[in-house]
Design an enzyme around this catalytic site. Structure first.
Site, PDB file in Angstrom:
ATOM      1  N   PRO A  47       0.718  -0.550  -0.049  1.00  0.00           N
ATOM      2  CA  PRO A  47      -0.065   0.040   0.009  1.00  0.00           C
ATOM      3  C   PRO A  47       1.101   1.508   0.223  1.00  0.00           C
ATOM      4  O   PRO A  47       0.091   2.361  -0.035  1.00  0.00           O
ATOM      5  CB  PRO A  47      -0.863  -0.349   1.225  1.00  0.00           C
ATOM      6  CG  PRO A  47       0.267  -0.596   2.367  1.00  0.00           C
ATOM      7  CD  PRO A  47       1.420  -1.960   1.061  1.00  0.00           C
ATOM      8  N   THR A  48       2.208   1.229   0.016  1.00  0.00           N
ATOM      9  CA  THR A  48       2.822   2.253  -0.014  1.00  0.00           C
ATOM     10  C   THR A  48       2.719   3.064  -1.151  1.00  0.00           C
ATOM     11  O   THR A  48       3.258   2.712  -2.061  1.00  0.00           O
ATOM     12  CB  THR A  48       4.420   1.980   1.134  1.00  0.00           C
ATOM     13  OG1 THR A  48       4.668   1.377   0.104  1.00  0.00           O
ATOM     14  CG2 THR A  48       4.444   1.472   2.339  1.00  0.00           C
ATOM     15  N   CYS A  49       3.157   4.437  -0.681  1.00  0.00           N
ATOM     16  CA  CYS A  49       3.830   5.504  -2.415  1.00  0.00           C
ATOM     17  C   CYS A  49       5.347   5.093  -2.671  1.00  0.00           C
ATOM     18  O   CYS A  49       6.280   5.862  -2.396  1.00  0.00           O
ATOM     19  CB  CYS A  49       3.393   6.770  -1.759  1.00  0.00           C
ATOM     20  SG  CYS A  49       1.816   7.092  -1.098  1.00  0.00           S
ATOM     21  N   ASP A  50       5.559   4.034  -3.047  1.00  0.00           N
ATOM     22  CA  ASP A  50       7.028   3.468  -2.852  1.00  0.00           C
ATOM     23  C   ASP A  50       6.976   2.559  -4.084  1.00  0.00           C
ATOM     24  O   ASP A  50       6.052   1.865  -3.722  1.00  0.00           O
ATOM     25  CB  ASP A  50       8.338   3.243  -2.093  1.00  0.00           C
ATOM     26  CG  ASP A  50       9.555   3.385  -1.847  1.00  0.00           C
ATOM     27  OD1 ASP A  50       9.657   2.525  -3.125  1.00  0.00           O
ATOM     28  OD2 ASP A  50       9.951   3.035  -1.082  1.00  0.00           O
ATOM     29  N   ASN A  93       5.468   5.574   5.320  1.00  0.00           N
ATOM     30  CA  ASN A  93       4.470   6.361   4.941  1.00  0.00           C
ATOM     31  C   ASN A  93       3.295   6.319   6.133  1.00  0.00           C
ATOM     32  O   ASN A  93       1.624   6.410   5.730  1.00  0.00           O
ATOM     33  CB  ASN A  93       3.507   5.360   4.302  1.00  0.00           C
ATOM     34  CG  ASN A  93       4.191   5.373   2.473  1.00  0.00           C
ATOM     35  OD1 ASN A  93       3.704   5.190   1.510  1.00  0.00           O
ATOM     36  ND2 ASN A  93       5.588   5.909   2.813  1.00  0.00           N
TER      37      ASN A  93
END
Ligand SMILES: *Cc1c(COP(=O)(O)O)cnc(C)c1O
Length: 382
Positions: A328-331, A372
Site C-alpha cells: 500500500p505504500t507510495c514507494d 508512510n
C-alpha cells in the site's frame, strides 16, 4: 492454518493487517527438531520471531538461543532462560556490546576474523570474564537455498584455522566451527560440503595442538510455502550421515540454530485487498492487486521475489488469472510479485480479506516502524 488461528481471526475486531502465531505449532516444531537431531542442542535463532510468548515457550521446552544483539539477549533472559543458554551468533559486534554480553553472563561467541577475536579478548580483559568460547564461521555458498546468506558472514576454511589459533593464543577457548547453508534450504545434502571443511579444520587445529569440540550446523531448515519440502527427519538423517562420513567415530558436539523452520509455519497474516485495478483497458491486461501489507509492512522477504507465500482468498477454487501483487505504500519498490505474477481469483474484490500463510518467521520485526504513516505489523501469539 490451524483451527485456533481461524477462531481468533473470526472474532478479531481491530483493523489493519496482523500476524497470528499458534504456539502449539511452535511446540510441535521444537519437539520435532529435538527428535530428529537427538544429540544436537537447539539454539533458536531469535531474529526469526522474538515475540516474548514464543521465547518463554521455547525456554520452558529447554531450547537455547542464538542472538544477534544485546537487546535480543535481554528478551531471552526476561523470557526465563539463563545466560549459559545464549550465544552471540552475530559475527559483527561492537566491542562494548561484547562487554555487555559478558556482563550478562554470555560466554559463547561467533567470529569470522582476527579483529573480532581481538575485540572479544579486550572485552574479556575489561570485564574479567573467564571461560569464553568462540567458534569461527566459515563461508558457505548457499546453493539450494531460497534466501542465501553467503558472502557477508564467514571466512575461508583455511583462514578459520588461523582465526581459531589467534583466539587460542589470546586465552579464549577455541571451541569450534559454524556455518549456515542458506535459509529455506531445500537440499537435505547441503550440509555435507561444509561438514567436510569443518572436519579438515578440526584436523589442522589438532596438529597445532588445539582441540576443537563443536560444530554449529546453523539454520536453513525450511518452511512449507507453495512447494513441498522434505521433512525434518530427512535433514536429521542426512546430517548424521555427513557427520559420520567426515568425523568417523569422533563425532563432535553439535548445535543447530533453526529460525524459519521453528516458527514459519506457525503464523498466518490476515490482510485486506485495498484496490484491484488495471493499467489499461485492454481485455486481457493483467490486474494489479494492492494489499494493506507489502514489503515495508512485514513481507520484506518478497524482495527479488525470493519467498513466495501461499495466499488464500474467500474465492479459492473459482476461475483465476495472473495478478501483480503490491503493497500500500507510495514507494514503487513496494511490489511483491510481478516478474512471476500470482494467480488470484477473478472475483477477488476490494475489501476482501486474504490469508498469507507460513508467515511466522521474518515478518513481524521485518516491518518499517512508520513508513508512510502505516503502523508496524500487529502480532498476536495464541
Ligand atoms: C538467521 C540465522 C539463523 C536462522 O536461519 P534460518 O534459515 O531461519 O533457520 C541461524 N543462525 C544464524 C547465525 C543466523 O544468522
Amino acid at each position: 492454518m490451524t483451527a485456533r488461528i481461524h477462531e481468533f481471526l473470526r472474532t478479531r475486531d481491530d483493523d489493519g493487517p496482523c500476524l497470528v502465531v499458534d504456539r502449539d505449532v511452535v511446540r510441535d516444531n521444537y519437539l520435532q527438531f529435538a527428535r530428529s537431531l537427538p544429540d544436537t542442542r537447539v539454539f533458536y535463532a531469535v531474529k526469526a520471531n522474538p515475540a516474548p510468548e514464543l521465547l518463554a515457550l521455547l525456554a520452558e521446552l529447554g531450547s537455547c538461543f542464538d542472538t544477534a544483539s544485546v537487546q535480543e539477549m535481554k528478551l531471552v533472559l526476561e523470557a526465563g532462560a539463563t545466560a549459559d543458554r545464549i550465544s552471540f551468533g552475530n559475527t559483527i559486534k561492537k566491542e562494548r556490546d561484547i562487554a555487555r554480553a559478558l556482563e550478562l553472563g554470555v560466554r559463547l561467541f561467533a567470529v569470522d576474523c582476527e579483529a573480532e577475536v581481538e575485540k572479544i579478548a579486550r572485552a574479556a580483559e575489561l570485564t574479567g570474564a573467564q571461560d569464553i568460547r568462540v567458534f569461527c564461521r566459515i563461508l558457505c555458498d548457499g546453493a539450494g537455498a531460497e534466501w542465501p546468506l553467503s558472502r557477508k558472514f564467514g571466512c575461508a576454511p583455511e583462514m578459520a584455522v588461523e582465526v581459531l589459533e589467534h583466539a587460542w593464543r589470546h586465552g579464549l577457548d577455541a571451541y569450534g566451527v559454524s556455518f549456515h547453508v542458506g535459509s529455506q534450504q531445500g537440499n537435505t545434502q547441503a550440509w555435507d560440503q561444509a561438514l567436510a571443511a569443518s572436519a579438515a579444520i578440526f584436523r589442522e587445529c589438532a596438529e597445532r595442538g588445539i582441540r576443537l569440540s563443536m560444530v554449529n550446523l546453523g539454520g536453513g531448515f525450511p518452511t512449507r510455502y507453495l512447494k513441498q519440502i522434505p521433512a525434518v527427519e530427512a535433514y536429521g538423517q542426512s546430517i548424521f550421515e555427513a557427520l559420520s562420513r567426515h568425523f568417523g567415530n569422533r563425532i563432535p558436539e553439535t548445535i543447530i540454530e533453526p529460525g524459519r523452520g521453528m516458527v514459519g509455519n506457525a503464523g498466518v497474516i490476515e490482510a485486506e485487498v485495498v484496490l484491484v485495478s488495471r493499467k489499461s483497458r485492454a481485455e486481457d491486461e493483467i490486474r494489479w492487486v494492492y494489499l494493506d501489507i507489502g514489503k515495508f509492512g512485514g513481507l520484506a522477504e518478497t524482495m527479488d521475489e525470493a519467498i513466495r507465500y501461499a495466499i488464500r482468498t474467500p474465492h479459492d477454487g473459482e476461475a483465476s488469472t495472473p495478478c501483480v501483487l503490491a503493497g500500500p505504500t507510495c514507494d514503487s519498490a513496494d511490489v511483491m510479485y510481478e516478474r512471476i505474477p500470482y494467480d488470484l481469483p477473478v472475483s477477488l474484490s476490494i475489501g476482501d480479506k486474504v490469508l498469507i500463510e507460513g508467515t511466522g518467521a521474518y515478518t513481524s520485526t521485518y516491518a518499517a516502524v512508520a513508513f508512510n504513516g502505516f503502523p508496524p505489523l500487529k502480532s498476536y501469539v495464541i
